[in-house]
Design a protein around this motif. Structure first.
Motif, short mmCIF file in Angstrom:
data_model
loop_
_atom_site.label_atom_id
_atom_site.label_comp_id
_atom_site.label_asym_id
_atom_site.label_seq_id
_atom_site.Cartn_x
_atom_site.Cartn_y
_atom_site.Cartn_z
N HIS A 179 75.62 -15.68 -7.66
CA HIS A 179 74.81 -15.46 -6.45
C HIS A 179 75.42 -16.23 -5.28
O HIS A 179 75.68 -17.44 -5.39
CB HIS A 179 73.36 -15.93 -6.68
N PRO A 180 75.65 -15.58 -4.15
CA PRO A 180 76.36 -16.24 -3.04
C PRO A 180 75.58 -17.36 -2.36
O PRO A 180 76.18 -18.23 -1.71
CB PRO A 180 76.62 -15.09 -2.05
N GLU A 181 74.26 -17.39 -2.49
CA GLU A 181 73.47 -18.40 -1.79
C GLU A 181 73.15 -19.61 -2.66
O GLU A 181 72.53 -20.57 -2.18
CB GLU A 181 72.16 -17.77 -1.28
N VAL A 182 73.56 -19.60 -3.90
CA VAL A 182 73.35 -20.74 -4.79
C VAL A 182 74.48 -21.75 -4.57
O VAL A 182 75.66 -21.40 -4.60
CB VAL A 182 73.29 -20.30 -6.26
N LEU A 183 74.12 -23.01 -4.35
CA LEU A 183 75.11 -24.04 -4.09
C LEU A 183 75.89 -24.40 -5.36
O LEU A 183 75.35 -24.38 -6.47
CB LEU A 183 74.43 -25.29 -3.54
N LYS A 184 77.14 -24.73 -5.15
CA LYS A 184 77.97 -25.22 -6.26
C LYS A 184 77.72 -26.69 -6.55
O LYS A 184 77.92 -27.16 -7.68
CB LYS A 184 79.46 -25.00 -5.93
N ASN A 185 77.30 -27.41 -5.51
CA ASN A 185 77.00 -28.83 -5.65
C ASN A 185 75.71 -29.15 -4.89
O ASN A 185 75.68 -28.97 -3.66
CB ASN A 185 78.16 -29.67 -5.10
N PRO A 186 74.65 -29.55 -5.56
CA PRO A 186 74.50 -29.79 -7.00
C PRO A 186 74.67 -28.51 -7.82
O PRO A 186 74.26 -27.44 -7.38
CB PRO A 186 73.07 -30.32 -7.13
N ALA A 187 75.26 -28.67 -8.98
CA ALA A 187 75.57 -27.52 -9.82
C ALA A 187 74.30 -27.00 -10.50
O ALA A 187 73.39 -27.77 -10.82
CB ALA A 187 76.60 -27.91 -10.87
N PRO A 188 74.22 -25.68 -10.72
CA PRO A 188 73.08 -25.14 -11.48
C PRO A 188 73.07 -25.67 -12.92
O PRO A 188 74.12 -25.99 -13.48
CB PRO A 188 73.33 -23.62 -11.45
N ASP A 189 71.90 -25.77 -13.49
CA ASP A 189 71.82 -26.19 -14.89
C ASP A 189 70.73 -25.39 -15.60
O ASP A 189 69.86 -24.79 -14.97
CB ASP A 189 71.56 -27.69 -15.02
N VAL A 190 70.82 -25.38 -16.94
CA VAL A 190 69.90 -24.61 -17.78
C VAL A 190 69.22 -25.59 -18.73
O VAL A 190 69.87 -26.43 -19.36
CB VAL A 190 70.64 -23.51 -18.56
N LEU A 191 67.90 -25.46 -18.87
CA LEU A 191 67.12 -26.32 -19.75
C LEU A 191 66.40 -25.47 -20.79
O LEU A 191 65.92 -24.37 -20.49
CB LEU A 191 66.09 -27.13 -18.96
N TRP A 233 61.86 -18.63 -26.97
CA TRP A 233 62.33 -19.90 -26.45
C TRP A 233 62.05 -19.91 -24.95
O TRP A 233 62.34 -18.94 -24.25
CB TRP A 233 63.83 -20.05 -26.67
N ASN A 234 61.52 -21.00 -24.44
CA ASN A 234 61.24 -21.10 -23.01
C ASN A 234 62.42 -21.77 -22.30
O ASN A 234 62.66 -22.96 -22.45
CB ASN A 234 59.96 -21.92 -22.77
N MET A 235 63.15 -20.95 -21.54
CA MET A 235 64.34 -21.43 -20.84
C MET A 235 64.04 -21.57 -19.35
O MET A 235 63.18 -20.87 -18.81
CB MET A 235 65.51 -20.46 -21.04
N ARG A 236 64.75 -22.48 -18.71
CA ARG A 236 64.61 -22.65 -17.25
C ARG A 236 65.99 -22.78 -16.62
O ARG A 236 66.79 -23.63 -17.02
CB ARG A 236 63.76 -23.87 -16.92
N LEU A 237 66.24 -21.93 -15.62
CA LEU A 237 67.45 -22.02 -14.81
C LEU A 237 67.10 -22.71 -13.50
O LEU A 237 66.19 -22.28 -12.79
CB LEU A 237 68.01 -20.62 -14.54
N ARG A 238 67.82 -23.79 -13.18
CA ARG A 238 67.57 -24.55 -11.95
C ARG A 238 68.77 -24.41 -11.03
O ARG A 238 69.90 -24.74 -11.41
CB ARG A 238 67.30 -26.03 -12.27
N VAL A 239 68.49 -23.92 -9.80
CA VAL A 239 69.56 -23.72 -8.82
C VAL A 239 69.14 -24.39 -7.51
O VAL A 239 67.95 -24.61 -7.25
CB VAL A 239 69.84 -22.21 -8.58
#
Length: 281
Positions: free
Chosen positions: A201-213, A222-228
């Protein structure tokens, strides 16, 4: 024109003096508007001052000019307002007639302009409504919601109540996207797919990096969460929707199932006819 209407501080107020008072106030109001145009066109545009600071300086200059205009207008008709006692007397009379709310909102408006907990252009939460600050006046602040509805909020509420300002200081915003995946899915494929969606996605920042929980085990998933992270909060509803759609497409390509709630129903066979139950003694 010289007919006496009433007296203030032993000074006769006539119709002509009232008209002259209004003319002086009008001259200072026009002067204030002209000064605002000059500041925007000649000074702020060259100095590249922040929009919120521009608005604060313009409102303060307007208040100063109008206060000076009021003092000059009163003195022009023969009323001396140089003593603070008379000004305090006017305020006390106004408060006595039920202007407490107006006075508190005015003072709160000055606090907003000087301390700047909010400024024009900020994305804020008013109750359960999200919107942008479009104007800060003497008595109230105007918020434009995402549905283009103007919400008029008394300034005192921003000073005395809890305020959520998404643009205060660092404007970066974290967006959390929750999704459930079936227990039969490959966990590494799921986490890798979610990271790919964020990276594409072009609007998601590289820093801080996205992470998955992995947030836990649900009844059927399974309850997953993507944080961007986003650069500015204004676009978060659209980005959230884009990522949701991209997750669906990516999971379909990788064979990852997003389950719906399921329940196992066990049906016992009926007892044969004629079965007798033991009787209690």
């Amino acid at each position: 024109m010289n007919f006496k209407l009433f007296e203030i501080n032993k000074t006769a107020i006539t119709l002509s003096s009232v008209l002259m008072f209004l003319v002086v106030i009008a001259v200072f109001a026009v002067t204030s508007r002209l000064l605002q145009r000059v500041l925007r066109a000649q000074i702020f545009s060259r100095l590249r001052i922040d929009e919120g600071i521009q608005y604060t300086l313009i409102r303060i200059s307007h208040y100063v000019i109008m206060v000076i205009g009021a003092v000059v207008a009163f003195q022009f008709i023969g009323i001396d307002l140089t003593g603070l006692a008379i000004i305090v007397g006017f305020l006390s009379v106004g408060i006595g007639f039920g202007l407490q709310n107006i006075t508190s909102n005015f003072v709160a408006g000055l606090i907003l302009l000087f301390e700047r907990p909010i400024k024009v252009g900020d994305r804020v939460m008013v109750g359960d409504q999200e919107g942008d600050v479009v104007e800060i006046k003497m008595r109230s602040t105007t918020i434009r919601t995402l549905n283009n509805i103007a919400v008029i909020v008394p300034n005192s509420e921003f000073v005395s109540s809890r305020l959520e300002n998404w643009s205060y200081g660092d404007q970066k915003l974290r967006v959390d996207i929750d999704v459930g995946v079936s227990y039969g899915s490959d966990l590494e494929t799921v986490m890798h797919s979610l990271r790919e969606v964020a990276a594409e996605h072009p609007e998601v920042l590289k820093n801080p990096a996205p992470d998955v929980l992995h947030r836990g085990f649900g009844d059927s998933a399974w309850n997953m969460r993507l944080r961007v992270w986003l650069e500015h909060p204004r676009r978060h509803p659209e980005v959230h929707s884009d990522i949701n759609c991209a997750i669906v497409r990516k999971f379909q390509q990788r064979g990852v199932e997003i389950p719906f709630p399921q329940r196992d129903l066990h049906v016992r066979s009926p007892l044969p006819a004629g079965t007798e139950f033991p009787r209690s003694a």
